[in-house]
Design a protein around this motif. Structure first.
Motif, PDB file in Angstrom:
ATOM      1  N   VAL A 143       0.911  -1.267  -0.130  1.00 32.24           N
ATOM      2  CA  VAL A 143       0.024   0.168   0.127  1.00 32.24           C
ATOM      3  C   VAL A 143       0.894   1.292  -0.029  1.00 32.24           C
ATOM      4  O   VAL A 143       1.659   1.190   0.739  1.00 32.24           O
ATOM      5  CB  VAL A 143      -0.925  -0.108   1.123  1.00 32.24           C
ATOM      6  N   ILE A 144       0.471   2.232  -0.967  1.00 30.58           N
ATOM      7  CA  ILE A 144       1.105   3.520  -0.991  1.00 30.58           C
ATOM      8  C   ILE A 144      -0.008   4.461  -0.851  1.00 30.58           C
ATOM      9  O   ILE A 144      -0.708   4.683  -2.135  1.00 30.58           O
ATOM     10  CB  ILE A 144       1.987   3.557  -1.884  1.00 30.58           C
ATOM     11  N   GLN A 145      -0.463   4.907   0.109  1.00 33.55           N
ATOM     12  CA  GLN A 145      -1.775   5.767  -0.052  1.00 33.55           C
ATOM     13  C   GLN A 145      -1.357   7.160   0.581  1.00 33.55           C
ATOM     14  O   GLN A 145      -0.763   7.264   1.784  1.00 33.55           O
ATOM     15  CB  GLN A 145      -2.613   5.035   0.852  1.00 33.55           C
ATOM     16  N   ARG A 146      -1.929   8.356   0.059  1.00 35.95           N
ATOM     17  CA  ARG A 146      -1.882   9.448   0.552  1.00 35.95           C
ATOM     18  C   ARG A 146      -3.257   9.971   0.930  1.00 35.95           C
ATOM     19  O   ARG A 146      -4.246   9.825   0.277  1.00 35.95           O
ATOM     20  CB  ARG A 146      -1.322  10.327  -0.589  1.00 35.95           C
ATOM     21  N   PRO A 147      -3.200  10.235   2.212  1.00 32.58           N
ATOM     22  CA  PRO A 147      -4.563  10.654   2.817  1.00 32.58           C
ATOM     23  C   PRO A 147      -5.295  11.620   2.117  1.00 32.58           C
ATOM     24  O   PRO A 147      -6.458  11.883   2.353  1.00 32.58           O
ATOM     25  CB  PRO A 147      -4.520  10.861   4.451  1.00 32.58           C
ATOM     26  N   TRP A 148      -4.672  12.706   1.363  1.00 29.04           N
ATOM     27  CA  TRP A 148      -5.002  13.901   0.953  1.00 29.04           C
ATOM     28  C   TRP A 148      -5.296  13.766  -0.638  1.00 29.04           C
ATOM     29  O   TRP A 148      -5.858  14.524  -1.347  1.00 29.04           O
ATOM     30  CB  TRP A 148      -4.123  15.127   0.949  1.00 29.04           C
ATOM     31  N   ILE A 149      -5.314  12.378  -1.081  1.00 30.06           N
ATOM     32  CA  ILE A 149      -5.682  12.058  -2.359  1.00 30.06           C
ATOM     33  C   ILE A 149      -6.803  10.770  -2.181  1.00 30.06           C
ATOM     34  O   ILE A 149      -6.577   9.804  -1.675  1.00 30.06           O
ATOM     35  CB  ILE A 149      -4.403  11.352  -3.133  1.00 30.06           C
ATOM     36  N   GLY A 150      -8.037  11.221  -2.585  1.00 28.49           N
ATOM     37  CA  GLY A 150      -9.270  10.397  -2.272  1.00 28.49           C
ATOM     38  C   GLY A 150      -8.927   8.950  -3.134  1.00 28.49           C
ATOM     39  O   GLY A 150      -9.159   7.952  -2.489  1.00 28.49           O
ATOM     40  N   PRO A 151      -9.089   9.046  -4.432  1.00 27.30           N
ATOM     41  CA  PRO A 151      -9.102   7.939  -5.315  1.00 27.30           C
ATOM     42  C   PRO A 151      -7.753   6.966  -5.386  1.00 27.30           C
ATOM     43  O   PRO A 151      -6.795   7.329  -4.978  1.00 27.30           O
ATOM     44  CB  PRO A 151      -9.356   8.427  -6.610  1.00 27.30           C
TER      45      PRO A 151
END
Length: 170
Positions: A119-127
């Motif tokens: 997982v590479i997720q950025r909380p400020w990017i929704g999709p």
């Protein structure tokens, strides 16, 4: 005098089918130094023996230096691989790609998420996109990657993956 060898052109990087940078939102740049200034003021007031300038001299530059790498995460799809920052995935092992909206991303990363997922997720990017893998040698079942353009990224990954699988001998 020795004759000079002709200059060789530099190898051009492979053309990307999709490329984006997961940058920070505009408000992160003023908010972070402001938070650092508030924290520096608290330290200055709470530690009177400390020189008044020291918390500001340390925390303000540090806050800006921490923002630079956080806003520079590249996502690329080339002819042979999917690159997210320094992680690389051969496109031949991609079995399917699902474009996720913010609610789908929340569900994919929620309680039912596989513990071995990458997982590479950025909380400020929704999709995001969920990249399902078909590699018996790798225990990772899927990747979940934040993206501002989930449909374009999913389309590029599927197209490049299908081309790569078709080019491989059966």
């Amino acid at each position: 005098m020795t004759p000079e060898s002709p200059a060789r052109p530099a190898a051009a990087p492979p053309e990307a089918a999709h490329q984006e940078r997961l940058s920070l939102p505009w408000w992160a740049w003023p908010a972070t130094p402001t938070t650092a200034a508030i924290l520096a003021t608290e330290l200055m007031l709470g530690l009177p023996d400390l020189p008044a300038w020291l918390p500001y001299a340390v925390l303000l530059p540090l806050s800006v230096l921490l923002l630079v790498p956080a806003g520079r995460l590249p996502v690329r799809v080339t002819a042979g691989e999917f690159q997210v920052d320094d992680a690389r995935l051969p496109v031949a092992v991609i079995s399917d790609v699902v474009a996720l909206d913010a609610a789908g991303k929340r569900e994919a990363l929620g309680v039912g998420a596989h513990p071995l997922a990458f997982v590479i997720q950025r909380p400020w990017i929704g999709p995001a996109v969920q990249v399902l893998l078909d590699d018996p040698a790798d225990p990772t079942p899927y990747w979940v990657i934040s993206t501002r353009h989930p449909v374009e990224l999913a389309t590029a990954l599927l197209e490049v993956s299908r081309r790569e699988r078709a080019a491989q001998p059966s």
